[in-house]
Enzyme design. Structure first.
Site, PDB file in Angstrom:
ATOM      1  N   ILE A 167      11.125  10.561   6.175  1.00  0.00           N
ATOM      2  CA  ILE A 167      10.962  11.966   5.825  1.00  0.00           C
ATOM      3  C   ILE A 167      11.229  12.145   4.325  1.00  0.00           C
ATOM      4  O   ILE A 167      12.387  12.082   3.877  1.00  0.00           O
ATOM      5  CB  ILE A 167      11.903  12.861   6.683  1.00  0.00           C
ATOM      6  N   GLY A 347      -5.407  -7.505 -16.973  1.00  0.00           N
ATOM      7  CA  GLY A 347      -4.702  -8.788 -16.952  1.00  0.00           C
ATOM      8  C   GLY A 347      -3.202  -8.569 -16.801  1.00  0.00           C
ATOM      9  O   GLY A 347      -2.778  -7.703 -16.026  1.00  0.00           O
ATOM     10  N   GLU A 371       0.214  11.014   5.569  1.00  0.00           N
ATOM     11  CA  GLU A 371      -0.776  12.069   5.875  1.00  0.00           C
ATOM     12  C   GLU A 371      -1.847  11.543   6.825  1.00  0.00           C
ATOM     13  O   GLU A 371      -3.025  11.869   6.689  1.00  0.00           O
ATOM     14  CB  GLU A 371      -1.439  12.587   4.591  1.00  0.00           C
ATOM     15  N   SER A 374      -5.229   5.447   7.648  1.00  0.00           N
ATOM     16  CA  SER A 374      -6.692   5.316   7.633  1.00  0.00           C
ATOM     17  C   SER A 374      -7.267   5.180   9.045  1.00  0.00           C
ATOM     18  O   SER A 374      -8.296   5.783   9.371  1.00  0.00           O
ATOM     19  CB  SER A 374      -7.099   4.085   6.813  1.00  0.00           C
ATOM     20  N   GLU A 375      -6.584   4.410   9.901  1.00  0.00           N
ATOM     21  CA  GLU A 375      -7.136   4.162  11.248  1.00  0.00           C
ATOM     22  C   GLU A 375      -7.220   5.458  12.049  1.00  0.00           C
ATOM     23  O   GLU A 375      -8.158   5.670  12.828  1.00  0.00           O
ATOM     24  CB  GLU A 375      -6.267   3.142  12.013  1.00  0.00           C
TER      25      GLU A 375
END
Ligand SMILES: Cc1cc2nc3c(=O)[nH]c(=O)nc-3n(C[C@H](O)[C@H](O)[C@H](O)COP(=O)(O)OP(=O)(O)OC[C@H]3O[C@@H](n4cnc5c(N)ncnc54)[C@H](O)[C@@H]3O)c2cc1C
Length: 387
Positions: A167, A347, A371, A374-375
């Site tokens: 949190i 580099g 938030e 992705s899955e």
């Protein structure tokens, strides 16, 4: 303010964007250069001074409702402005290291007038930190299944028991919202939202150190935390609806911050490729480098249109849940790829603390998890395809 069709931004919005750009160049970047590159936030005195300047310039809390002292910008305009606000070392820290205002957790806007006056208004006015506590040790991707924290009604009080993890800012924010089970027979509809003050007896928070420098997350425990009945936000059982409905709209500004940092990293990579020579020619003349930069350019432009289109739909009151997932998924993944290319082009300097790239590189990694990972966004998008 926003007029999306026509492919031009309104003059007023472009002027605001330019004003923000100058503020960052003149006030924030020189200050950050004097700080430790890993400083989690601005020193308190600098923050206060800059916040006062932001207010004087009319750039404070632009996305908050006008009736509560904000600038009243719609989601689209906020996305345009936030892309600029994020373009500095601490830019991924909720954009502008909070000097452009700090926003309460969106669920509070569904609260009573008294709750808004007591919590949201001073947060906006004085720039308080807040926390949003939904993730538990049993998992964050599926809160409906994982939430075990419970709130029981005892007379005119709610008694909160349980634990939340990761949190952000719970150790120093004066208040936040916590999602807890109020009816274990009802699954998703048995979860409610509560305002919890940090000083409540039984509340404790411990930092969890991660690769992210700012907005440190916490392991939070609630042991018989007594909350007054009026700290319930909305109706019992409405918690997850509040969390998700309001978060969806928030995903466009969140994505705009991803975009802003990607733009800044890309610009640095282009500048470096022009001035750095190896084997007798500037890097900019090497096809291997040109292609990295060309791919980044395409992805940045695509991300911008996905964010803008979704924000525009949300402002029109259309259902933009899938667009929010697309914007969040794509912008956070593009951010990772663009920074990775910028680090490679720099580099050794790319991974040094001489430049903001290494910090962005670490902080950007979190953006594919927080938030909604992705899955989970891919699940939302895929579901819409088969509906
Ligand atoms: C720095 C940081 C700050 C955070 N701040 C906050 C905060 O302020 N408030 C808050 O409430 N939470 C916060 N979080 C928690 C964050 O929202 C969760 O980490 C996130 O929701 C994922 O939950 P999890 O970590 O429990 O992973 P899990 O839910 O255990 O998932 C693990 C992995 O499996 C994947 N996965 C899950 N289900 C599926 C599926 N069905 N198919 C395929 N893959 C799947 C997930 O995408 C993830 O990659 C923060 C996290 C971090 C790292």
């Amino acid at each position: 303010m926003a007029v999306f069709p026509g492919f031009t931004l309104p003059e007023e919005l472009r002027a605001l964007r330019t004003q923000v750009r100058r503020f960052i160049q003149d006030e924030i970047i020189p200050l950050e250069q004097r700080l430790d590159p890993d400083a989690p936030e601005l020193p308190a005195e600098d923050w206060k001074r800059l916040a006062a300047k932001t207010k004087a310039a009319g750039l404070w809390a632009l996305g908050a409702p006008e009736e509560y002292g904000g600038g009243g910008l719609d989601t689209f305009s906020m996305c345009v402005v936030l892309e600029e606000m994020a373009q500095h070392r601490m830019g991924l820290y909720n954009s502008g290291c909070g000097v452009f205002g700090r926003y309460p957790p969106p669920a509070i806007w569904a609260g009573s007038k008294a709750q808004i006056e007591k919590y949201a208004v001073p947060t906006l006015r004085d720039g308080w930190e807040t926390f949003f506590a939904i993730t538990e040790p049993a998992g964050g991707s599926d809160p409906a299944g994982a939430i075990q924290t419970r709130a029981e009604k005892h007379g005119d009080r709610w008694v909160l028991n349980g634990r939340k993890v990761f949190i952000s800012r719970a150790h120093d924010a004066p208040w936040g919202v916590v999602f807890a089970r109020t009816d274990k027979t009802k699954g998703r509809d048995g979860i409610s939202c509560f305002i919890v003050e940090r000083g409540t007896p039984g509340f404790s928070a411990r930092n969890i150190r991660t690769i992210r420098t700012s907005a440190v997350p916490n392991d939070v425990v609630f042991e018989d935390c007594e909350l007054p009945a009026e700290n319930l936000v909305g109706a019992p059982g409405q918690g997850l609806d509040l969390a998700f409905d309001l978060l969806v709209k928030n995903r466009f500004p969140y994505s705009a911050c991803n975009l802003g940092v990607a733009v800044a990293a890309h610009r640095m990579a282009i500048a470096h490729a022009k001035q750095r020579s190896t084997f007798g020619a500037p890097l900019a003349q090497r096809q291997a480098i040109q292609w990295m930069l060309a791919d980044a350019e395409v992805e940045i432009r695509a991300a911008r249109w996905l964010i803008w289109e979704g924000a525009w739909k949300a402002d029109r009151g259309e259902d933009a849940r899938v667009e929010a997932s697309i914007a969040k998924l794509y912008s956070s993944e593009v951010l990772g790829r663009v920074i990775d290319a910028a680090v490679q082009i720099h580099g050794g300097y790319g991974v040094s603390k001489e430049f903001p790239l290494e910090r962005w590189y670490r902080e950007a990694r979190v953006r594919r998890i927080g938030e909604g990972p992705s899955e989970v966004h891919r699940m939302v998008i895929a579901r819409s395809l088969f509906r």
